[in-house]
Design a protein around this motif. Structure first.
Motif, mmCIF file in Angstrom:
data_model
loop_
_atom_site.group_PDB
_atom_site.id
_atom_site.type_symbol
_atom_site.label_atom_id
_atom_site.label_comp_id
_atom_site.label_asym_id
_atom_site.label_seq_id
_atom_site.Cartn_x
_atom_site.Cartn_y
_atom_site.Cartn_z
ATOM 1 N N ILE A 7 0.992 -1.183 -0.102
ATOM 2 C CA ILE A 7 0.021 0.149 -0.056
ATOM 3 C C ILE A 7 0.880 1.264 -0.014
ATOM 4 C CG2 ILE A 7 -1.970 1.341 1.094
ATOM 5 C CD1 ILE A 7 -2.193 -1.661 2.468
ATOM 6 N N THR A 33 -8.255 2.985 -0.409
ATOM 7 C CA THR A 33 -8.548 3.956 0.773
ATOM 8 C C THR A 33 -8.109 3.792 1.945
ATOM 9 O OG1 THR A 33 -10.729 4.824 -0.776
ATOM 10 C CG2 THR A 33 -10.361 5.687 1.400
ATOM 11 N N GLY A 34 -7.353 4.615 2.588
ATOM 12 C CA GLY A 34 -6.670 4.247 3.937
ATOM 13 C C GLY A 34 -8.020 4.546 5.131
ATOM 14 N N GLY A 35 -8.001 3.572 5.761
ATOM 15 C CA GLY A 35 -9.112 3.554 6.797
ATOM 16 C C GLY A 35 -8.997 4.682 7.651
ATOM 17 N N PHE A 36 -7.778 5.046 7.938
ATOM 18 C CA PHE A 36 -7.624 6.299 8.978
ATOM 19 C C PHE A 36 -7.778 7.599 8.489
ATOM 20 C CE2 PHE A 36 -4.710 8.845 11.788
ATOM 21 C CZ PHE A 36 -5.464 8.811 12.919
ATOM 22 N N LEU A 37 -7.177 8.017 7.471
ATOM 23 C CA LEU A 37 -7.165 9.324 6.757
ATOM 24 C C LEU A 37 -8.318 9.212 5.781
ATOM 25 C CD1 LEU A 37 -3.310 9.928 5.952
ATOM 26 C CD2 LEU A 37 -4.735 10.794 7.790
ATOM 27 N N ARG A 38 -8.708 8.254 5.411
ATOM 28 C CA ARG A 38 -9.896 8.101 4.402
ATOM 29 C C ARG A 38 -9.535 8.841 3.124
ATOM 30 N NH1 ARG A 38 -14.988 8.671 8.673
ATOM 31 N NH2 ARG A 38 -13.937 7.384 10.002
ATOM 32 N N ASN A 41 -5.230 5.864 -1.485
ATOM 33 C CA ASN A 41 -3.979 5.521 -1.753
ATOM 34 C C ASN A 41 -3.860 4.362 -2.798
ATOM 35 O OD1 ASN A 41 -4.868 3.238 -0.176
ATOM 36 N ND2 ASN A 41 -4.080 4.163 1.652
ATOM 37 N N VAL A 91 0.421 13.311 11.074
ATOM 38 C CA VAL A 91 0.556 12.019 10.977
ATOM 39 C C VAL A 91 1.721 11.628 10.108
ATOM 40 C CG1 VAL A 91 -1.480 11.086 11.927
ATOM 41 C CG2 VAL A 91 -1.153 11.077 9.485
ATOM 42 N N GLN A 92 2.596 10.551 10.244
ATOM 43 C CA GLN A 92 3.605 10.176 9.218
ATOM 44 C C GLN A 92 3.134 8.954 8.492
ATOM 45 O OE1 GLN A 92 7.499 8.177 10.285
ATOM 46 N NE2 GLN A 92 8.087 10.406 10.203
ATOM 47 N N VAL A 93 3.022 9.381 7.310
ATOM 48 C CA VAL A 93 2.460 8.303 6.356
ATOM 49 C C VAL A 93 3.366 7.595 5.243
ATOM 50 C CG1 VAL A 93 0.527 7.701 4.481
ATOM 51 C CG2 VAL A 93 0.338 9.652 6.157
ATOM 52 N N GLY A 94 3.604 6.290 5.248
ATOM 53 C CA GLY A 94 4.306 5.573 4.309
ATOM 54 C C GLY A 94 5.926 5.435 4.868
ATOM 55 N N THR A 97 3.359 0.219 3.139
ATOM 56 C CA THR A 97 2.795 -0.885 4.132
ATOM 57 C C THR A 97 2.918 -2.265 3.273
ATOM 58 O OG1 THR A 97 1.723 0.602 5.365
ATOM 59 C CG2 THR A 97 1.011 -1.743 5.670
ATOM 60 N N PHE A 99 2.865 -6.540 2.836
ATOM 61 C CA PHE A 99 2.766 -7.676 3.237
ATOM 62 C C PHE A 99 3.263 -8.741 2.291
ATOM 63 C CE2 PHE A 99 -0.742 -4.695 4.377
ATOM 64 C CZ PHE A 99 -0.955 -5.101 6.048
HETATM 65 P P1 2BA Z 1 -4.477 5.076 6.673
HETATM 66 O O1 2BA Z 1 -5.258 4.083 7.519
HETATM 67 O O2 2BA Z 1 -5.135 6.346 6.075
HETATM 68 O O3 2BA Z 1 -3.289 5.794 7.586
HETATM 69 C C1 2BA Z 1 -2.466 6.962 7.123
HETATM 70 C C2 2BA Z 1 -1.756 7.130 8.509
HETATM 71 O O4 2BA Z 1 -2.285 7.245 9.460
HETATM 72 C C3 2BA Z 1 -0.887 5.691 8.894
HETATM 73 O O5 2BA Z 1 0.353 5.760 7.910
HETATM 74 C C4 2BA Z 1 -0.501 6.280 10.022
HETATM 75 O O6 2BA Z 1 0.744 6.848 10.186
HETATM 76 C C5 2BA Z 1 -1.610 7.070 10.667
HETATM 77 N N1 2BA Z 1 -2.489 6.042 11.419
HETATM 78 C C6 2BA Z 1 -3.193 4.926 10.980
HETATM 79 N N2 2BA Z 1 -3.996 4.458 12.019
HETATM 80 C C7 2BA Z 1 -3.832 5.186 13.047
HETATM 81 C C8 2BA Z 1 -4.262 5.059 14.328
HETATM 82 N N3 2BA Z 1 -5.355 4.254 14.858
HETATM 83 N N4 2BA Z 1 -3.828 5.797 15.223
HETATM 84 C C9 2BA Z 1 -2.959 6.998 14.954
HETATM 85 N N5 2BA Z 1 -2.563 6.932 13.733
HETATM 86 C C10 2BA Z 1 -2.902 6.127 12.753
HETATM 87 P P2 2BA Z 1 0.941 4.410 7.429
HETATM 88 O O7 2BA Z 1 1.248 3.376 8.742
HETATM 89 O O8 2BA Z 1 2.233 4.503 6.620
HETATM 90 O O9 2BA Z 1 -0.285 3.512 6.524
HETATM 91 C C11 2BA Z 1 -0.520 4.050 5.523
HETATM 92 C C12 2BA Z 1 -1.597 3.361 4.697
HETATM 93 O O10 2BA Z 1 -1.512 1.857 4.691
HETATM 94 C C13 2BA Z 1 -2.853 3.318 5.741
HETATM 95 O O11 2BA Z 1 -3.721 4.659 5.358
HETATM 96 C C14 2BA Z 1 -3.638 2.130 5.171
HETATM 97 O O12 2BA Z 1 -4.333 2.203 4.219
HETATM 98 C C15 2BA Z 1 -2.454 1.140 4.948
HETATM 99 N N6 2BA Z 1 -2.238 0.255 6.145
HETATM 100 C C16 2BA Z 1 -1.375 0.445 7.098
HETATM 101 N N7 2BA Z 1 -1.212 -0.472 8.168
HETATM 102 C C17 2BA Z 1 -2.135 -1.382 7.572
HETATM 103 C C18 2BA Z 1 -2.545 -2.551 8.070
HETATM 104 N N8 2BA Z 1 -2.005 -3.348 9.289
HETATM 105 N N9 2BA Z 1 -3.583 -3.531 7.456
HETATM 106 C C19 2BA Z 1 -4.126 -2.875 6.277
HETATM 107 N N10 2BA Z 1 -3.795 -1.587 5.716
HETATM 108 C C20 2BA Z 1 -2.597 -0.930 6.456
#
Ligand code: 2BA
Length: 109
Positions: A7, A33-38, A41, A91-94, A97, A99
């Protein structure tokens, strides 16, 4: 054989696609679509032999950047007058991610 699911941020997806093609790897891109930032990606599915996994991980590592992104928390819905302005949080992205999953069987018809 392994399936690499990566991702990455949309900003890196074209560069990563080109690098994978150049290195002779086959990949499928999915809009996700990222679950956190919506925010949008890109998810890459890359099927490779076991001995190619580390090369693909290097290609991904070299083409995906870590970026800081601002998120504004959702304002709580309340009827009270003591509401507040939510401050954006960084938040720091990328970069990516990733698997790496085993593949039981691979067929092309
Ligand atoms: P998002 O879910 O939109 O998350 C974007 C960034 O927001 C994450 O970057 C992380 O820094 C932060 N974040 C996410 N969840 C959080 C939370 N509960 N509390 C605080 N901060 C949080 P990344 O870790 O680089 O992840 C980038 C994208 O990769 C995510 O976008 C998601 O689409 C995917 N991703 C990350 N971890 C995943 C996992 N375990 N399973 C499936 N997808 C994952």
């Amino acid at each position: 054989m392994k399936m690499i699911v990566a991702i990455v941020q949309d900003k890196d997806s074209n560069r990563l696609s080109s690098a994978l093609v150049k290195a002779n790897f086959r990949a499928t891109k999915l809009a996700s679509t990222g679950g956190f930032l919506r925010a949008g990606n890109t998810t890459f599915m890359i099927g490779v032999n076991d001995d190619q996994v580390s090369t693909v991980l290097n290609v991904i590592r070299n083409n995906c950047k870590v970026r800081d992104q601002l998120v504004t928390p959702v304002t709580p819905l309340s009827g009270t007058t003591d509401s507040y302005m939510p401050l954006p949080v960084e938040v720091q992205v990328g970069g990516a991610t990733v698997f790496v999953m085993p593949v039981d069987r691979f067929e092309q018809f």
